[in-house]
Design a protein around this motif. Structure first.
Motif, PDB file in Angstrom:
ATOM      1  N   UNK A 117     -40.138   3.932   1.882  1.00  0.00           N
ATOM      2  CA  UNK A 117     -40.475   2.695   2.571  1.00  0.00           C
ATOM      3  C   UNK A 117     -39.583   2.488   3.767  1.00  0.00           C
ATOM      4  N   UNK A 118     -39.235   1.248   4.025  1.00  0.00           N
ATOM      5  CA  UNK A 118     -38.390   0.919   5.170  1.00  0.00           C
ATOM      6  C   UNK A 118     -37.039   1.603   5.024  1.00  0.00           C
ATOM      7  N   UNK A 119     -36.688   2.434   6.010  1.00  0.00           N
ATOM      8  CA  UNK A 119     -35.473   3.248   5.923  1.00  0.00           C
ATOM      9  C   UNK A 119     -34.536   3.002   7.089  1.00  0.00           C
ATOM     10  N   UNK A 120     -34.696   1.863   7.720  1.00  0.00           N
ATOM     11  CA  UNK A 120     -33.813   1.435   8.804  1.00  0.00           C
ATOM     12  C   UNK A 120     -32.910   0.324   8.285  1.00  0.00           C
ATOM     13  N   UNK A 169     -52.948   2.429   4.426  1.00  0.00           N
ATOM     14  CA  UNK A 169     -54.151   3.206   4.724  1.00  0.00           C
ATOM     15  C   UNK A 169     -55.039   2.586   5.796  1.00  0.00           C
ATOM     16  N   UNK A 170     -55.154   1.260   5.816  1.00  0.00           N
ATOM     17  CA  UNK A 170     -56.090   0.617   6.742  1.00  0.00           C
ATOM     18  C   UNK A 170     -55.452   0.465   8.114  1.00  0.00           C
ATOM     19  N   UNK A 171     -55.185   1.603   8.743  1.00  0.00           N
ATOM     20  CA  UNK A 171     -54.357   1.589   9.944  1.00  0.00           C
ATOM     21  C   UNK A 171     -55.077   1.024  11.157  1.00  0.00           C
ATOM     22  N   UNK A 172     -56.400   1.074  11.182  1.00  0.00           N
ATOM     23  CA  UNK A 172     -57.113   0.562  12.350  1.00  0.00           C
ATOM     24  C   UNK A 172     -56.967  -0.952  12.485  1.00  0.00           C
ATOM     25  N   UNK A 173     -56.649  -1.618  11.376  1.00  0.00           N
ATOM     26  CA  UNK A 173     -56.505  -3.073  11.412  1.00  0.00           C
ATOM     27  C   UNK A 173     -55.157  -3.505  11.974  1.00  0.00           C
ATOM     28  N   UNK A 174     -54.175  -2.596  11.968  1.00  0.00           N
ATOM     29  CA  UNK A 174     -52.849  -2.957  12.470  1.00  0.00           C
ATOM     30  C   UNK A 174     -52.944  -3.355  13.943  1.00  0.00           C
ATOM     31  N   UNK A 269     -52.012 -14.206   3.379  1.00  0.00           N
ATOM     32  CA  UNK A 269     -50.831 -13.707   4.054  1.00  0.00           C
ATOM     33  C   UNK A 269     -49.812 -13.239   3.047  1.00  0.00           C
ATOM     34  N   UNK A 270     -48.789 -12.547   3.539  1.00  0.00           N
ATOM     35  CA  UNK A 270     -47.732 -12.016   2.684  1.00  0.00           C
ATOM     36  C   UNK A 270     -46.380 -12.501   3.166  1.00  0.00           C
ATOM     37  N   UNK A 279     -45.419  -3.770   5.520  1.00  0.00           N
ATOM     38  CA  UNK A 279     -46.089  -2.726   6.300  1.00  0.00           C
ATOM     39  C   UNK A 279     -47.516  -2.528   5.783  1.00  0.00           C
ATOM     40  N   UNK A 280     -47.680  -2.579   4.456  1.00  0.00           N
ATOM     41  CA  UNK A 280     -49.020  -2.472   3.880  1.00  0.00           C
ATOM     42  C   UNK A 280     -49.906  -3.613   4.369  1.00  0.00           C
ATOM     43  N   UNK A 281     -49.349  -4.822   4.418  1.00  0.00           N
ATOM     44  CA  UNK A 281     -50.117  -5.976   4.874  1.00  0.00           C
ATOM     45  C   UNK A 281     -50.496  -5.830   6.343  1.00  0.00           C
ATOM     46  N   UNK A 282     -49.540  -5.458   7.180  1.00  0.00           N
ATOM     47  CA  UNK A 282     -49.809  -5.294   8.607  1.00  0.00           C
ATOM     48  C   UNK A 282     -50.900  -4.251   8.819  1.00  0.00           C
ATOM     49  N   UNK A 283     -50.876  -3.185   8.023  1.00  0.00           N
ATOM     50  CA  UNK A 283     -51.876  -2.128   8.154  1.00  0.00           C
ATOM     51  C   UNK A 283     -53.281  -2.649   7.914  1.00  0.00           C
TER      52      UNK A 283
END
Length: 425
Positions: A117-120, A169-174, A269-270, A279-283
């Protein structure tokens, strides 16, 4: 050489905890089935996923070949399968142990690891534990840039691969704002963020306030585990218990252990402090609030959201003033052009070298202690699952020695503290 120029490439993943099983399954399933043969072994450790957690982690991945395995039989299973590559999806200390085992196979497979996941921000520990891995998988241009800079500054020889987060997975929605019919406000719980009891109690109060503010709409506390189940990080002061300690729970405040993908299906919303669920939500084009009540810091793992436009207050949560990230932030953080992904290309090249006998050995980080040190590290991560003679010996010798070392460290810290006080006086 790319994967497409070779015969089917065989990759075996090894994972144990909930987040790593979810990541490994989704990552393996994303490989082209016509070119790659993939499967996942769920390794029995003290924090291994339960059956319900395993089902939730695999939900939606499409991965079919999944089985459980003990450490005692792991070497034999890998020798039978003769994988071209082994994906070690686990916490750092376990990666080091399993990478050592995989490196001893003849011929040795390509060893791959990564973070789920988030690694920053990038950390030295993540590099140290993965020294013996040929490839380190990351999920944003920013992560690759920061880890590469850290590796160079510390003298680590490591190759990094970039690929999108497989379960986003739903990257087009980002970056878009699709119309949504969901009405749930989903809060993604984390085991160690925030860590302090008072801060976690503050979140519990916020959840109750949010539910009471709009009684006709649900507030969903999305949990990673049910009572008694393990998580990647040990949780103290569970949010469910803290919510219940405040009095009667509003009927529209519900606790859920369903897969995150299912929770987002009905989400308006999340809200999170720093969960990868953002990130999953944004996607999916779902708006997010990254709660900034506790500040922004490395410890909170939320520095990645700086300049995203996602930070919000408790009042924003109660009022459901949700927001979408900026386009510039998206490009640098998890939503880069898919053409930038190079994982399968780099992995295919390493496998080609292996098949041609040109895969160079990768030594572990040099540390004092030799085989006893190795046995001690194995015992630490496997606990009673390590039934080897070496593990038993390491426990007898290592436990007292560890206590002595920690005692000396505390003494040194106390001396430095007192010396500093005297100097200041």
């Amino acid at each position: 050489m790319t994967a497409g120029t070779l015969a089917r490439l065989r990759v075996v993943g090894i994972a144990d905890t909930d987040s790593y099983v979810k990541w490994a399954a989704a990552l393996l399933a994303s490989f082209d089935a016509g070119e790659w043969e993939v499967e996942l072994l769920v390794l029995d450790t003290p924090v291994v996923v339960s059956d319900p957690q395993l089902r939730a982690a695999l939900a939606g991945s499409g991965l079919e070949r999944v089985s459980r395995v003990s450490y005692e039989t792991l070497r034999e299973r890998l020798a039978e399968k003769r994988p071209d590559a082994v994906l070690v999806a686990a916490r750092g200390p376990l990666v080091r142990v399993v990478a050592r085992l995989a490196a001893a196979l003849v011929p040795r497979p390509v060893i791959v690891s990564g973070l789920p996941g988030i690694s920053t921000p990038a950390t030295r520990k993540a590099l140290v534990y993965r020294t013996q891995c040929d490839l380190f998988v990351l999920h944003s241009r920013r992560e690759v840039r920061e880890f590469d800079a850290l590796a160079r500054s510390r003298g680590f020889s490591q190759r990094f691969a970039l690929t999108r987060l497989p379960f986003a997975a739903d990257r087009r929605a980002a970056g878009s704002h699709p119309a949504r019919t969901g009405t749930d406000l989903v809060f993604a719980a984390q085991a160690i963020v925030p860590r302090e009891r008072e801060d976690r109690l503050r979140i519990a109060r916020l959840l109750v306030r949010s539910a009471e503010a709009q009684p006709s709409r649900r507030v969903v506390l999305k949990l990673r585990a049910s009572a008694g189940e393990h998580q990647t990080h040990a949780e103290h002061d569970a949010l469910t218990e803290l919510v219940e300690s405040l009095g009667p729970v509003p009927p529209n405040l519900v606790f859920s252990t369903e897969p995150m993908s299912a929770a987002l299906e009905t989400a308006e919303g999340l809200v999170t402090v720093s969960s990868t669920a953002a990130i999953e939500a944004v996607a999916r084009g779902i708006p997010v609030i990254a709660l900034d009540t506790f500040g922004v810091s490395r410890r909170l793992i939320n520095e990645v959201f700086v300049d995203s436009g996602l930070f919000g207050s408790e009042e924003d949560v109660v009022a459901r003033r949700l927001r979408h990230p900026s386009s510039a932030w998206l490009r640098d953080n998890y939503f880069h052009d898919p053409a930038d992904d190079d994982l399968t290309m780099l992995l295919g090249d390493l496998i080609a070298r292996r098949r041609e006998g040109r895969l160079a050995p990768k030594a572990p980080l040099a540390r004092p202690g030799g085989r006893l040190r190795d046995a001690w590290e194995r015992k630490l991560v496997l606990g009673d699952r390590d039934r080897t003679i070496g593990g038993a010996a390491a426990k007898v010798i290592g436990m007292p020695l560890r206590a002595v070392v920690r005692g000396l460290q505390r003494v040194r810290t106390l001396v430095r503290h007192r010396t500093g006080m005297i100097g200041a006086a």
